[in-house]
Design an enzyme around this catalytic site. Structure first.
Site, PDB file in Angstrom:
ATOM      1  CG  ASP A   7      -1.613  -1.588   3.412  1.00 60.99           C
ATOM      2  OD1 ASP A   7      -2.274  -0.653   3.946  1.00 60.99           O
ATOM      3  OD2 ASP A   7      -0.526  -1.766   3.970  1.00 60.99           O
ATOM      4  CD  GLU A   9       0.030   4.130   7.466  1.00 56.65           C
ATOM      5  OE1 GLU A   9       1.044   4.644   8.054  1.00 56.65           O
ATOM      6  OE2 GLU A   9      -1.041   4.592   7.640  1.00 56.65           O
TER       7      GLU A   9
END
Length: 199
Positions: A7, A9
């Site tokens: 991922d 953020e």
């Protein structure tokens, strides 16, 4: 061959929408995929608030230019990429990601696209594919790759569950509590060690 899927953020960079919410002093925009598992609902909510306050892509990009990777993120990513192919799978948008990828050393990122009017207003968004992180992991597996995945939010759980090894990183107490089968880390060194053992 193994590919690590990360991922963006909350894992490598601060949450863009939280940074923007703080910059424009609209606390309602602090809501993220950590809070709302339904991504379409979340994006429609955000677009409505932007329209109400007459804010557009330009204002968000101004904030993004001030965002730096989380401390240690680039070094972590550099070391990870030295021994394992790595792809960032994000539900962010290409119009947001470019300056952040430059600061991270131009890693590969698969993300989505915003629909923007001539005036710069965000009118909608186009997902690269449905349930994009899970779908991408399954597609990589279908062409002979094994996957390792790590993320912090509800929208990362699909790719974590589908991978041969999955890890939570700096996640919420609720997600860590509800998914105890996935090791949860808060330090890059811990995550790096776990990935090395899984490759």
């Amino acid at each position: 061959m193994t590919i690590t899927c990360l991922d963006l953020e909350g894992v490598l960079v601060p949450e863009i929408w939280i940074a923007f919410a703080d910059a424009v002093k609209i606390p309602e925009l602090r809501r993220t995929t950590r809070d709302e598992p339904d991504y379409d609902k979340l994006m429609r909510y955000r677009i409505d608030i932007l329209r109400e306050h007459k804010l557009g892509l330009k204002e968000i990009q101004q904030t993004i230019r001030t965002i730096d990777p989380l401390p240690g993120a680039k070094e972590f990513l550099d070391e990870l990429r030295s021994f394992c192919q790595t792809i960032i799978l994000s539900d962010t948008f290409e119009q947001f990601a470019a300056p952040l990828m430059e600061k991270l050393g131009q890693p590969t990122i698969f993300c989505n696209t915003l629909e923007v009017s001539e005036s710069g207003q965000i009118t909608g968004y186009k997902m690269r594919c449905e349930n994009s992180k899970f779908t991408t992991v399954r597609a990589l597996q279908s062409i002979g790759f094994e996957t390792i995945a790590s993320g912090d939010s509800f929208n990362d759980l699909g790719m974590i569950q589908a991978s041969k090894s999955g890890f939570l990183f700096r996640s919420t107490e609720k997600i860590v509590r509800d998914y105890p089968q996935y090791p949860a880390f808060t330090e890059y060194s811990e995550l790096l060690d776990a990935i090395k053992k899984s490759v």
